[in-house]
Design an enzyme around this catalytic site. Structure first.
Site, mmCIF file in Angstrom:
data_model
loop_
_atom_site.group_PDB
_atom_site.id
_atom_site.type_symbol
_atom_site.label_atom_id
_atom_site.label_comp_id
_atom_site.label_asym_id
_atom_site.label_seq_id
_atom_site.Cartn_x
_atom_site.Cartn_y
_atom_site.Cartn_z
ATOM 1 N N VAL A 11 -1.401 63.915 38.317
ATOM 2 C CA VAL A 11 -1.207 62.667 37.575
ATOM 3 C C VAL A 11 -1.086 61.476 38.535
ATOM 4 C CG1 VAL A 11 0.376 61.422 36.040
ATOM 5 C CG2 VAL A 11 -0.110 63.825 35.633
ATOM 6 N N LYS A 204 4.199 61.179 23.591
ATOM 7 C CA LYS A 204 3.516 62.105 24.504
ATOM 8 C C LYS A 204 3.640 63.563 24.036
ATOM 9 C CE LYS A 204 1.611 64.094 27.878
ATOM 10 N NZ LYS A 204 0.296 63.954 28.432
ATOM 11 N N ASN A 208 0.399 65.972 22.365
ATOM 12 C CA ASN A 208 -0.048 67.287 22.843
ATOM 13 C C ASN A 208 0.257 68.378 21.823
ATOM 14 O OD1 ASN A 208 -1.172 66.320 25.136
ATOM 15 N ND2 ASN A 208 0.265 67.247 26.568
ATOM 16 N N LYS A 251 -12.449 73.425 18.013
ATOM 17 C CA LYS A 251 -13.314 74.502 18.518
ATOM 18 C C LYS A 251 -12.492 75.770 18.651
ATOM 19 C CE LYS A 251 -16.485 71.790 21.286
ATOM 20 N NZ LYS A 251 -15.647 70.862 22.068
ATOM 21 N N CYS A 260 -0.570 71.773 30.528
ATOM 22 C CA CYS A 260 0.072 70.819 29.605
ATOM 23 C C CYS A 260 0.417 71.405 28.243
ATOM 24 C CB CYS A 260 -0.832 69.608 29.435
ATOM 25 S SG CYS A 260 -1.283 68.863 30.992
ATOM 26 N N LYS A 320 -10.431 75.619 31.258
ATOM 27 C CA LYS A 320 -11.493 74.884 30.574
ATOM 28 C C LYS A 320 -12.512 74.473 31.641
ATOM 29 C CE LYS A 320 -9.803 70.205 30.801
ATOM 30 N NZ LYS A 320 -9.550 69.002 30.068
HETATM 31 C C1 UGA Z 1 -4.313 67.748 27.629
HETATM 32 C C2 UGA Z 1 -4.528 66.534 26.710
HETATM 33 O O1 UGA Z 1 -5.813 66.636 26.089
HETATM 34 C C3 UGA Z 1 -4.433 65.225 27.486
HETATM 35 O O2 UGA Z 1 -4.539 64.130 26.594
HETATM 36 C C4 UGA Z 1 -3.066 65.171 28.191
HETATM 37 O O3 UGA Z 1 -2.917 64.010 28.985
HETATM 38 C C5 UGA Z 1 -2.923 66.391 29.097
HETATM 39 O O4 UGA Z 1 -3.051 67.587 28.300
HETATM 40 C C6 UGA Z 1 -1.569 66.321 29.750
HETATM 41 O O5 UGA Z 1 -0.570 66.372 29.040
HETATM 42 O O6 UGA Z 1 -1.496 66.076 30.958
HETATM 43 P P1 UGA Z 1 -5.836 69.108 29.360
HETATM 44 O O7 UGA Z 1 -4.724 70.107 29.377
HETATM 45 O O8 UGA Z 1 -6.415 68.631 30.634
HETATM 46 O O9 UGA Z 1 -5.383 67.765 28.565
HETATM 47 O O10 UGA Z 1 -7.020 69.771 28.553
HETATM 48 P P2 UGA Z 1 -7.660 69.711 27.094
HETATM 49 O O11 UGA Z 1 -9.055 69.238 27.225
HETATM 50 O O12 UGA Z 1 -6.802 69.010 26.150
HETATM 51 O O13 UGA Z 1 -7.700 71.276 26.731
HETATM 52 C C7 UGA Z 1 -6.516 72.054 26.637
HETATM 53 C C8 UGA Z 1 -6.824 73.470 26.188
HETATM 54 O O14 UGA Z 1 -7.245 73.475 24.829
HETATM 55 C C9 UGA Z 1 -7.950 74.149 26.970
HETATM 56 O O15 UGA Z 1 -7.572 75.485 27.252
HETATM 57 C C10 UGA Z 1 -9.137 74.121 26.022
HETATM 58 O O16 UGA Z 1 -10.039 75.175 26.224
HETATM 59 C C11 UGA Z 1 -8.428 74.249 24.687
HETATM 60 N N1 UGA Z 1 -9.207 73.722 23.557
HETATM 61 C C12 UGA Z 1 -9.449 72.386 23.456
HETATM 62 C C13 UGA Z 1 -9.685 74.594 22.584
HETATM 63 O O17 UGA Z 1 -9.474 75.827 22.648
HETATM 64 N N2 UGA Z 1 -10.388 74.080 21.521
HETATM 65 C C14 UGA Z 1 -10.628 72.748 21.390
HETATM 66 O O18 UGA Z 1 -11.262 72.347 20.388
HETATM 67 C C15 UGA Z 1 -10.157 71.881 22.385
#
Ligand code: UGA
Length: 431
Positions: A11, A204, A208, A251, A260, A320
């Site tokens: 961050v 926040k 999440n 998804k 997070c 991811k």
């Molecule tokens: C997440 C939030 O999206 C950010 O806005 C936030 O700032 C961040 O946490 C944080 O608190 O620092 P991040 O953990 O980087 O971001 O990743 P995401 O893209 O949100 O994905 C999180 C998880 O959800 C991944 O394992 C992804 O595969 C899963 N996911 C996401 C799904 O299984 N399906 C979806 O439709 C979307």
């Protein structure tokens, strides 16, 4: 304006580099001297597309500098962003020791007005503790403000998220603090939501937790689709086109991971509990996520029958795409279950191999690409939807596999095409 960032982790580094790129003079401080030396030498301790370029560019033009001298860094700016880690304790609560330490260093070293901004994800009422700590330890009678400015950056697209946010949230208790933060974010053309500190802290955790709820909802629904023969992708599209719901975070997959969602969800449940409210809905969101990994394991045993003597190709380990982060990655739990069951794992990830080696050691075989991983495998599991996994030479894959079977953990492949080619295809919430 000059800005000090304490904590050059994910961050802090992204925030510091982006503010520098917007023209602000930024000093990034961290007590990890090795990390600071690496950054000073132009190295980047994390994988984030585009970060290296802007760190180098802004270090060269003098707007971004690094130091392990936190005291000096505190003295040098009016605005201090706290970006240190808030890791989970065993009971799910956030460990705020580092936040307290930084607040104390700020208190002991401030010699003029300071705006102390929490950027790390913290439970509601942390701001109160920051204020109490600064008041208790300040040596000079200087004025200060505390504020909360949570980050919403996603790993893998953090720079883009910083520069083009949906909104910026600032939690403040004075006009002076609001003015400074508004000025800082002025170059970004975005809506600024101003609340009190507690409101921003809750925004926040709630954001999440809500996104995690959407994912657990769609994963739970995928089980109903499977039982009835419906296709979760079509159902998600049908739901998501309602603008009140929207298509994002619908998804279905192997469960959410990362540093997070799992941590923040647990911390929010914990802080709610300690405030006297049992947030049962979020407890269920967490349970569904754990269960989703078990469902993936059961799908594999359904495909392979007995695990001993079977080889499984794992495509993708990171939680991811576009990151090397494997923290709380569902793939790790699933692989460990399969190994315990007696299966051999051959894995490939475009970015997370080194981190996977640190975590799993010689428990699995590390491959150079998806083809090597599939060689001799009885089944493939697609864990992470990396773009480069989308175009596959399936004839080549079929030839090298012992049995042509695939568990598409992210529903990215054309099921009909693969079945027509003779693959046994299993998706999540679709047949
Ligand atoms: C997440 C939030 O999206 C950010 O806005 C936030 O700032 C961040 O946490 C944080 O608190 O620092 P991040 O953990 O980087 O971001 O990743 P995401 O893209 O949100 O994905 C999180 C998880 O959800 C991944 O394992 C992804 O595969 C899963 N996911 C996401 C799904 O299984 N399906 C979806 O439709 C979307």
């Amino acid at each position: 304006m000059k800005l000090t960032i304490v904590g050059a982790g994910y961050v802090g580094l992204v925030t510091g580099a982006c503010f520098a790129d917007l023209g602000i003079e930024v000093i990034c401080a961290d007590n990890d001297e090795k990390k600071i030396k690496l950054l000073e030498a132009g190295g980047i301790p994390i994988y984030e597309p585009g970060l290296e370029e802007i760190v180098k560019k802004n270090s060269a033009n003098g707007r971004l500098s690094f130091t392990s001298d936190i005291k000096k860094a505190v003295k040098s700016s009016e605005v201090i962003f706290i970006c240190v880690g808030t890791p989970p304790r065993d009971d799910g609560s956030a460990d705020l020791t580092a936040i307290e330490k930084v607040s104390r260093v700020v208190a002991e070293n401030m010699d003029s007005y300071k705006l102390v901004v929490e950027k790390s994800t913290v439970p509601v009422e942390t701001g109160e503790w920051v204020k109490k700590t600064i008041n208790a330890f300040k040596k000079k009678d200087c004025e200060f403000d505390a504020a909360s400015n949570p980050e919403f950056l996603r790993e893998g697209s953090a720079l883009e998220d910083f520069m083009n946010p949906d909104r910026v949230v600032i939690g403040v208790e004075s006009k002076r603090a609001e003015k400074i933060l508004r000025e800082l974010y002025a170059p970004l053309d975005t809506k600024i939501v101003v609340t009190d500190i507690k409101g921003a802290e809750i925004i926040k955790h709630a954001s999440n937790s809500f996104l995690a709820t959407k994912i657990s909802f769609i994963n739970a629904l995928s089980n109903i689709c499977e039982k009835t023969g419906a296709d979760i992708n079509a159902v998600a599209e049908g739901i998501g086109l309602d603008s009140r719901i929207n298509k994002h975070f619908l998804k279905a997959g192997i469960g959410f991971g990362g540093s997070c969602f799992p941590k923040d969800l647990k911390a929010f449940i914990h802080i709610s509990e300690s405030l006297g409210y049992s947030f049962d809905m979020l407890k269920e969101v967490d349970k569904i996520n754990e269960k989703q990994k078990e469902i993936v394991f059961q799908k594999i045993t359904k495909i392979l029958w007995n695990l001993p003597g079977k080889t499984i190709a794992v495509w993708g380990i990171a939680f991811k795409p576009n990151t090397d982060d494997i923290r709380s990655a569902p793939s790790i739990d699933i692989m460990n279950r399969l190994i315990e069951g007696g299966a051999k794992i051959k894995a490939f990830d475009p970015a997370a191999m080194d981190k996977a080696k640190e975590e799993l050691g010689d428990k699995i075989v590390y491959c150079k690409d998806i083809y090597e991983a599939a060689d001799g495998a009885d089944c493939i599991i697609l864990m992470t939807e990396w773009n480069e996994f989308k175009e596959v030479d399936w004839d080549k894959i079929k030839k090298v596999m012992t049995q042509p079977a695939i568990l598409d953990g992210r529903n990215i492949y054309d099921a009909k095409k693969l079945k027509d080619m003779g693959f046994k295809y299993t998706g999540i919430g679709r047949s």
